[in-house]
Design a protein around this motif. Structure first.
Motif, mmCIF file in Angstrom:
data_model
loop_
_atom_site.group_PDB
_atom_site.id
_atom_site.type_symbol
_atom_site.label_atom_id
_atom_site.label_comp_id
_atom_site.label_asym_id
_atom_site.label_seq_id
_atom_site.Cartn_x
_atom_site.Cartn_y
_atom_site.Cartn_z
ATOM 1 N N GLN A 1 49.132 53.221 71.466
ATOM 2 C CA GLN A 1 49.135 53.618 72.861
ATOM 3 C C GLN A 1 48.021 52.931 73.654
ATOM 4 O O GLN A 1 46.943 52.639 73.119
ATOM 5 C CB GLN A 1 48.956 55.144 73.006
ATOM 6 N N LEU A 2 48.326 52.720 74.944
ATOM 7 C CA LEU A 2 47.337 52.260 75.916
ATOM 8 C C LEU A 2 47.117 53.381 76.923
ATOM 9 O O LEU A 2 47.990 53.657 77.745
ATOM 10 C CB LEU A 2 47.839 51.004 76.641
ATOM 11 N N PRO A 3 45.961 54.072 76.866
ATOM 12 C CA PRO A 3 45.679 55.091 77.886
ATOM 13 C C PRO A 3 45.341 54.416 79.209
ATOM 14 O O PRO A 3 44.690 53.369 79.237
ATOM 15 C CB PRO A 3 44.445 55.821 77.323
ATOM 16 N N ALA B 1 49.867 58.216 82.661
ATOM 17 C CA ALA B 1 48.586 58.380 81.958
ATOM 18 C C ALA B 1 48.544 57.616 80.641
ATOM 19 O O ALA B 1 47.471 57.242 80.170
ATOM 20 C CB ALA B 1 48.310 59.860 81.694
ATOM 21 N N ILE B 2 49.711 57.410 80.032
ATOM 22 C CA ILE B 2 49.783 56.733 78.731
ATOM 23 C C ILE B 2 50.979 55.800 78.707
ATOM 24 O O ILE B 2 52.090 56.203 79.071
ATOM 25 C CB ILE B 2 49.941 57.734 77.558
ATOM 26 N N PHE B 3 50.744 54.555 78.261
ATOM 27 C CA PHE B 3 51.851 53.661 77.941
ATOM 28 C C PHE B 3 51.914 53.577 76.428
ATOM 29 O O PHE B 3 50.996 53.093 75.775
ATOM 30 C CB PHE B 3 51.664 52.271 78.541
ATOM 31 N N ASP B 4 53.012 54.066 75.891
ATOM 32 C CA ASP B 4 53.172 54.213 74.446
ATOM 33 C C ASP B 4 54.093 53.107 73.931
ATOM 34 O O ASP B 4 55.244 53.013 74.350
ATOM 35 C CB ASP B 4 53.774 55.595 74.157
ATOM 36 N N ILE C 1 53.379 47.636 82.809
ATOM 37 C CA ILE C 1 52.151 48.424 82.710
ATOM 38 C C ILE C 1 51.434 48.491 84.047
ATOM 39 O O ILE C 1 50.958 49.556 84.472
ATOM 40 C CB ILE C 1 51.246 47.838 81.606
ATOM 41 N N GLU C 2 51.360 47.365 84.735
ATOM 42 C CA GLU C 2 50.702 47.344 86.048
ATOM 43 C C GLU C 2 51.403 48.283 87.027
ATOM 44 O O GLU C 2 50.755 49.060 87.744
ATOM 45 C CB GLU C 2 50.702 45.917 86.589
ATOM 46 N N ARG C 3 52.709 48.264 87.038
ATOM 47 C CA ARG C 3 53.464 49.126 87.955
ATOM 48 C C ARG C 3 53.286 50.603 87.592
ATOM 49 O O ARG C 3 53.066 51.451 88.465
ATOM 50 C CB ARG C 3 54.942 48.746 87.923
ATOM 51 N N LEU C 4 53.381 50.914 86.323
ATOM 52 C CA LEU C 4 53.289 52.307 85.899
ATOM 53 C C LEU C 4 51.906 52.880 86.153
ATOM 54 O O LEU C 4 51.764 54.075 86.438
ATOM 55 C CB LEU C 4 53.664 52.426 84.425
ATOM 56 N N HIS C 5 50.877 52.052 86.066
ATOM 57 C CA HIS C 5 49.537 52.535 86.417
ATOM 58 C C HIS C 5 49.495 52.947 87.881
ATOM 59 O O HIS C 5 48.940 53.999 88.228
ATOM 60 C CB HIS C 5 48.487 51.453 86.130
ATOM 61 N N TRP D 1 47.423 45.079 72.841
ATOM 62 C CA TRP D 1 47.444 45.899 74.054
ATOM 63 C C TRP D 1 46.790 47.270 73.867
ATOM 64 O O TRP D 1 46.414 47.910 74.846
ATOM 65 C CB TRP D 1 48.887 46.126 74.498
ATOM 66 N N CYS D 2 46.694 47.755 72.648
ATOM 67 C CA CYS D 2 46.431 49.179 72.428
ATOM 68 C C CYS D 2 45.107 49.457 71.738
ATOM 69 O O CYS D 2 44.888 49.026 70.597
ATOM 70 C CB CYS D 2 47.562 49.792 71.600
ATOM 71 N N PRO D 3 44.225 50.236 72.380
ATOM 72 C CA PRO D 3 42.991 50.679 71.734
ATOM 73 C C PRO D 3 43.174 51.954 70.918
ATOM 74 O O PRO D 3 42.270 52.359 70.190
ATOM 75 C CB PRO D 3 42.050 50.927 72.918
ATOM 76 N N VAL D 4 44.343 52.595 71.044
ATOM 77 C CA VAL D 4 44.588 53.868 70.366
ATOM 78 C C VAL D 4 45.703 53.696 69.342
ATOM 79 O O VAL D 4 46.772 53.170 69.646
ATOM 80 C CB VAL D 4 44.960 54.987 71.359
ATOM 81 N N GLU D 5 45.431 54.149 68.130
ATOM 82 C CA GLU D 5 46.399 54.116 67.034
ATOM 83 C C GLU D 5 46.598 55.544 66.546
ATOM 84 O O GLU D 5 45.632 56.219 66.180
ATOM 85 C CB GLU D 5 45.860 53.230 65.915
ATOM 86 N N THR D 6 47.828 56.022 66.563
ATOM 87 C CA THR D 6 48.114 57.419 66.230
ATOM 88 C C THR D 6 48.804 57.519 64.874
ATOM 89 O O THR D 6 49.868 56.932 64.663
ATOM 90 C CB THR D 6 49.008 58.064 67.306
ATOM 91 N N THR D 7 48.192 58.276 63.981
ATOM 92 C CA THR D 7 48.782 58.530 62.667
ATOM 93 C C THR D 7 49.826 59.630 62.794
ATOM 94 O O THR D 7 49.588 60.666 63.426
ATOM 95 C CB THR D 7 47.707 58.960 61.660
#
Length: 418
Positions: free
Chosen positions: A180-182, A338-341, A329-333, A353-359
């Motif tokens: 995810q990209l917050p 809040a989150i692009f998954d 992503i630019e448009r949705l921001h 693209w993603c600083p968040v990795e979800t287990t």
């Protein structure tokens, strides 16, 4: 609870006339002040279902409008669990029964193509903590005779700062993670999470290449364009899978039919979307050519890229898929997401693209003796897949072997959906 009306999927159930061949209603299970009812159709639960799904922590994949097309198309028997406390709905687990190799599995509806599953829980129940052992036993008792095991796949035990009420269930870590990209206060701050300077430089380079060939436009499909773009995705993806020697998880007619039906389901305000097609379309030298397609879902402030494809026959040097992601992503921001998954599956472009990795985990509730044996096997299979995916060459070999053997209809539990 056997409903006394026509199922939403068209499955015949007992009518109010009480004819002799009507199945007997499933009695409720009462334990630990929790009442469990099992429904074999969606319609009786629609109002409370839609109320629960308003919670931002509830996955789009458990929303009513997401589940309907899978039920209508695949027509698996349903075993929808409703848990009630003091007469108020505490949770709904929308499950369907899939029989395979003599074992009846209760799984989330449409789980084969889900990126994240949460179940539906009231805010009050969510704050009370996790399901107790007695409550889990009540769910198992309610499924007795309908399923041998419940397998709840791709469930994050922690999601958006909250702990899942399902976290107390027996679990095995799923072989795939989600990325995810917050979105932060500004687009620039959001980009800084993933090296803003490099991202902007790449975007300008891609734009210059395409501008030199006549330009491009970002397309959000109008209602009469949606089906055409989805069919183009199926074609592009089939070509990519064939070139890679991989099984095509979108090839079967029922899956394609269900995804087409999802295009027609929207929230009344037009803001949320169960499935919406986006594309990059070229102008000038390659007028009308579409080198990149993506399908997005939005529920509240959470956007999921369900799948994407590219055509590298033209302008491959411009990385059109990456460019389309930038534009989306630019448009949705700007639109307040809040989150692009990017969904499940470990791919290089997702990590970029993603600083968040979800287990995510697969949760198991054995119901019968066969179900206990199936749980042991399921844990072993999932751990084996995790080990195999640690060796990319071995993983690729096995995937190509699957494709040659014609097993592309196997569950899409790997990143070949990307």
């Amino acid at each position: 609870m056997q409903t006394q009306e026509q199922d939403i999927a068209g499955t015949a159930v007992a009518s109010a006339t009480g004819r002799r061949d009507a199945p007997a209603p499933t009695p409720p299970v009462l334990r630990d002040d929790l009442r469990i009812d099992v429904f074999d159709s969606m319609a009786p639960l629609e109002a409370e279902w839609r109320a629960l799904e308003q919670d931002n922590l509830t996955s789009l994949h458990q929303s009513y409008d997401w589940c309907v097309p899978w039920v209508e198309t695949f027509r698996h028997p349903l075993a929808i669990i409703r848990g009630s406390l003091s007469g108020r709905t505490a949770f709904i687990l929308p499950l369907e029964i899939i029989r395979s190799r003599g074992v009846r599995r209760a799984e989330f509806i449409g789980a084969r193509h889900s990126n994240i599953n949460t179940g539906l829980f009231s805010a009050e129940f969510r704050t009370s903590g996790e399901l107790t052992a007695v409550q889990v036993a009540a769910i198992a008792a309610a499924l007795r005779g309908k399923a041998d095991i419940a397998i709840l796949r791709n469930v994050p035990l922690s999601w958006r700062g909250g702990r899942s009420p399902l976290a107390s269930l027996s679990a095995v870590e799923n072989q795939n993670r989600a990325f995810q990209l917050p979105f932060l206060d500004s687009f620039e701050l959001s980009l800084k999470q993933v090296n803003a300077k490099r991202r902007r430089k790449k975007f300008k380079h891609q734009s210059r290449i395409l501008d030199a060939k006549g330009g491009y436009e970002y397309v959000i499909a109008a209602p009469d364009q949606q089906d055409t773009l989805l069919d183009l995705f199926f074609h592009q993806k089939a070509v990519r899978f064939k070139e890679a020697g991989l099984p095509d998880v979108f090839a079967d007619d029922p899956t394609q039919a269900a995804l087409h039906r999802l295009l027609r389901r929207r929230a009344n305000d037009g803001f949320d979307a169960t499935l919406q097609m986006h594309a990059l379309r070229l102008k000038g030298e390659h007028e009308g050519h579409i080198p990149a397609v993506a399908a997005l879902s939005r529920k509240g402030d959470h956007v999921i890229c369900q799948f994407a494809s590219i055509d590298e026959s033209l302008v491959a040097e411009a990385s059109p898929g990456e460019l389309l992601f930038w534009l989306m992503i630019e448009r949705l921001h700007r639109e307040g997401a809040a989150i692009f998954d990017f969904g499940i599956g470990d791919q290089t472009y997702k990590r970029s693209w993603c600083p968040v990795e979800t287990t995510q985990h697969d949760l198991l509730i054995p119901v019968s003796t066969a179900g206990h044996a199936a749980a042991v096997i399921q844990r072993s299979i999932t751990r084996a897949k995790t080990a195999i995916k640690g060796y990319p060459q071995l993983y690729t070999f096995i995937q190509r072997l699957r494709a040659r053997q014609g097993t592309g209809s196997a569950p899409a539990d790997d990143n070949e959906k990307d």
